[in-house]
Motif scaffolding. Structure first.
Motif, short mmCIF file in Angstrom:
data_model
loop_
_atom_site.label_atom_id
_atom_site.label_comp_id
_atom_site.label_asym_id
_atom_site.label_seq_id
_atom_site.Cartn_x
_atom_site.Cartn_y
_atom_site.Cartn_z
N TYR A 282 -22.67 37.35 29.50
CA TYR A 282 -22.58 36.19 28.61
C TYR A 282 -23.96 35.59 28.34
CZ TYR A 282 -17.57 36.37 29.54
OH TYR A 282 -16.27 36.78 29.64
N LEU A 283 -24.27 35.35 27.07
CA LEU A 283 -25.54 34.73 26.72
C LEU A 283 -25.62 33.31 27.29
CD1 LEU A 283 -28.24 34.89 25.21
CD2 LEU A 283 -27.04 34.01 23.19
N THR A 284 -24.50 32.62 27.28
CA THR A 284 -24.49 31.26 27.84
C THR A 284 -24.92 31.28 29.31
OG1 THR A 284 -22.12 31.52 28.32
CG2 THR A 284 -22.72 30.38 26.28
N GLY A 297 -37.91 24.35 27.21
CA GLY A 297 -38.47 25.44 26.44
C GLY A 297 -37.42 26.38 25.90
N VAL A 298 -37.80 27.14 24.89
CA VAL A 298 -36.89 28.10 24.25
C VAL A 298 -36.62 29.26 25.21
CG1 VAL A 298 -36.63 29.75 22.36
CG2 VAL A 298 -37.66 27.51 21.93
N VAL A 299 -35.35 29.61 25.34
CA VAL A 299 -34.95 30.75 26.16
C VAL A 299 -34.85 32.01 25.30
CG1 VAL A 299 -33.11 31.72 27.58
CG2 VAL A 299 -33.75 29.31 27.85
N VAL A 300 -34.25 31.87 24.11
CA VAL A 300 -34.06 33.04 23.24
C VAL A 300 -33.90 32.58 21.81
CG1 VAL A 300 -31.54 33.01 23.55
CG2 VAL A 300 -32.68 35.15 22.93
N GLN A 301 -34.35 33.41 20.88
CA GLN A 301 -34.07 33.23 19.46
C GLN A 301 -33.02 34.25 19.05
OE1 GLN A 301 -37.53 32.56 16.83
NE2 GLN A 301 -38.81 32.92 18.64
N ILE A 302 -32.10 33.83 18.20
CA ILE A 302 -31.02 34.71 17.76
C ILE A 302 -31.12 34.88 16.25
CG2 ILE A 302 -28.53 35.09 17.73
CD1 ILE A 302 -28.35 33.14 20.09
N LYS A 303 -31.42 36.09 15.83
CA LYS A 303 -31.60 36.39 14.41
C LYS A 303 -30.32 37.01 13.87
CE LYS A 303 -34.45 39.13 11.24
NZ LYS A 303 -35.56 40.12 11.16
N THR A 304 -29.71 36.34 12.89
CA THR A 304 -28.52 36.87 12.22
C THR A 304 -28.88 37.29 10.80
OG1 THR A 304 -27.86 34.68 11.39
CG2 THR A 304 -27.05 35.32 13.58
N ALA A 333 -29.53 43.82 27.51
CA ALA A 333 -28.90 42.72 26.77
C ALA A 333 -29.26 41.35 27.33
CB ALA A 333 -27.39 42.94 26.74
N ALA A 334 -28.26 40.55 27.74
CA ALA A 334 -28.52 39.19 28.19
C ALA A 334 -29.42 39.16 29.42
CB ALA A 334 -27.20 38.48 28.49
N ALA A 335 -29.40 40.21 30.24
CA ALA A 335 -30.31 40.27 31.39
C ALA A 335 -31.76 40.40 30.91
CB ALA A 335 -29.94 41.44 32.29
N GLU A 336 -31.96 41.10 29.81
CA GLU A 336 -33.30 41.19 29.23
C GLU A 336 -33.75 39.84 28.68
OE1 GLU A 336 -34.13 45.28 27.24
OE2 GLU A 336 -32.00 44.89 26.89
N VAL A 337 -32.80 39.06 28.17
CA VAL A 337 -33.12 37.72 27.69
C VAL A 337 -33.68 36.87 28.82
CG1 VAL A 337 -32.09 35.56 26.86
CG2 VAL A 337 -31.47 37.73 25.79
N VAL A 338 -33.06 36.96 30.00
CA VAL A 338 -33.52 36.20 31.17
C VAL A 338 -34.95 36.59 31.53
CG1 VAL A 338 -33.16 35.76 33.63
CG2 VAL A 338 -31.20 35.89 32.08
N ALA A 339 -35.18 37.89 31.66
CA ALA A 339 -36.51 38.37 32.05
C ALA A 339 -37.57 38.01 31.01
CB ALA A 339 -36.48 39.88 32.27
N ALA A 340 -37.23 38.17 29.72
CA ALA A 340 -38.20 37.89 28.65
C ALA A 340 -38.55 36.42 28.58
CB ALA A 340 -37.64 38.37 27.32
N SER A 341 -37.55 35.56 28.75
CA SER A 341 -37.80 34.13 28.69
C SER A 341 -38.71 33.68 29.81
CB SER A 341 -36.47 33.36 28.75
OG SER A 341 -36.71 31.97 28.80
N LEU A 342 -38.40 34.11 31.04
CA LEU A 342 -39.22 33.71 32.18
C LEU A 342 -40.63 34.27 32.09
CD1 LEU A 342 -36.49 34.15 34.94
CD2 LEU A 342 -37.38 32.00 34.04
#
Length: 425
Positions: A282-284, A297-304, A333-342
């Motif tokens: 889950y992205l949340t 700070g921004v955690v992720v940008q979501i491009k639609t 996926a969402a795990a990559e979001v965590v790593a990229a944000s940090l």
């Protein structure tokens, strides 16, 4: 000489005559062709001309009414063919089978590597993909481009003792193969059985998750009830807390929060967050997990298709202690979001191997006639605007892979070393 000149004029005249006849025939054909379009659908005129056999019944040929009088849509073209077959063909067809094959072929043309059609039965089994339990053979399954593969294998399980490893793809179940491999929901539904029952699974072992081919081997696995903690934690040395997250399920952030509190109570002054083999979730939960370490700070940008939105960390972080994140080629996926944000926010040092690069979001849409389709609806961008899709997260410290949590784990040792130095400074 006069005779020869007459002969040449006669030959030239003959050639000109043939050219005129050919040109006349071509013009006639064009006129007939154009007339055909003009007369198409004009039943009264066709009947007067004695050509009523070519009359088209709009009700029997619904393609002509789907998008006006043009055929600029797939639906119109298929509807026209359907009308002709139903009106004139000696053969019949199965609506369900025709629907399935048409949709599958159409979706392939979109070029979306993650697009998937679920018929009624497959969609009913889709919920199993949301489950947090490890399935009875001792394997936590992941999905890579609609192919099921082993993300994690429980030590001592039937799969582990049979030689199944992380990264092995499902090729056949009880001897049945599927074109393009077994989709995750189908594989889970077929493998999940009562305790004591066996299932024969053929696996493919590629060099890495993206590699084609690979050696195949077959296992006979015994199903048994098996569950595994999603979040595990322990002290690593005197002042480093180690936390591993297997999936970003509904309880992931709450469990990590508990782990941070307990490890802090044991003297942890730095943390290692292990996201190896984490397929996301889950992205949340990804945003909330980052918020435990990063208060703003921004955690992720979501491009639609239409715009770009952001998700940001909120509130006060649970800890500001030095942090390292371990990733590998199965971090997705969402795990990559965590790593990229940090990483982008300079909150953590990332150690390990480049992540999978599964930076897209799939939307599941139910269909009115039953079943559903899953398609790519958005793309993840890092806080600095880098696309995660195909690129993934590049570690600050690249290290050879090792078994998660093992004492000989090079990646873990480097992560502990990185945060220990910062904790003592």
């Amino acid at each position: 000489m006069a005779f020869r000149r007459k002969r040449k004029r006669k030959d030239a005249s003959s050639r000109n005559s043939r050219a005129v006849r050919v040109m006349g025939s071509f013009v006639f054909i064009c006129l007939v062709f154009a007339a055909g379009f003009m007369l198409r659908g004009n039943d009264v005129l066709l009947e007067r001309l004695g050509m009523d056999a070519f009359s088209i019944d709009a009700e029997q040929n619904p393609g002509a009414t789907v998008s006006g009088d043009t055929f600029d849509s797939l639906a119109a073209r298929i509807a026209e063919i359907q009308g002709i077959i139903e009106q004139d063909s000696l053969n019949s067809y199965s609506l369900d089978d025709a629907t399935r094959s048409t949709i599958v072929d159409f979706l392939k043309e979109t070029g979306d590597p993650y697009v998937q059609y679920y018929d009624v039965q497959s969609y009913a089994a889709y919920g199993a993909n949301e489950a947090d339990a490890v399935y009875g053979v001792g394997v936590l399954f992941g999905d890579y481009k609609n192919q099921a593969y082993a993300l994690d294998v429980i030590p001592g399980s039937s799969a582990q003792t049979s030689g199944v490893r992380e990264g092995d793809f499902v090729v056949a179940i009880d001897g049945e193969r599927k074109d393009g491999g077994w989709p995750l929901p189908d594989a889970i539904k077929r493998i999940d059985r009562e305790d004591g029952k066996t299932v024969v699974v053929t696996w493919r072992r590629p060099e890495n998750v993206e590699s084609p081919g690979g050696e195949e081997f077959t296992t006979t696995l015994v199903c048994a009830a098996a569950e595994r903690e999603n979040v595990v934690s322990r002290m690593r040395g005197e002042n480093v807390g180690y936390i591993r997250v297997r999936q970003l399920n509904r309880d992931a952030t709450a469990n990590v929060s508990d782990a941070i509190s307990k490890l802090t109570g044991k003297g942890a002054k730095a943390f290692v967050l292990d996201l190896r083999n984490c397929p996301g979730g889950y992205l949340t939960q990804a945003v909330e997990l980052v918020s435990l370490f990063q208060g703003s700070g921004v955690v992720v940008q979501i491009k639609t298709k239409d715009n770009v939105t952001t998700r940001s960390a909120t509130g006060s972080p649970l800890t500001t202690a030095p942090l390292a994140v371990i990733v590998n080629g199965n971090t997705a996926a969402a795990a990559e979001v965590v790593a990229a944000s940090l990483q982008d926010n300079d909150r953590a040092v990332v150690v390990g191997q480049p992540t999978m690069g599964k930076g897209t979001v799939q939307m599941m849409r139910e269909l009115t006639f039953g079943g559903a389709i899953s398609y790519t609806a958005a793309e993840y961008l890092t806080p600095q605007g880098r696309s995660l899709d195909q690129a993934g997260v590049s570690p600050n410290v690249v290290a050879a892979s090792g078994g998660s949590g093992a004492t000989s784990d090079i990646q873990l040792e480097l992560a502990v070393e990185a945060v220990s130095a910062r904790a003592e400074s």
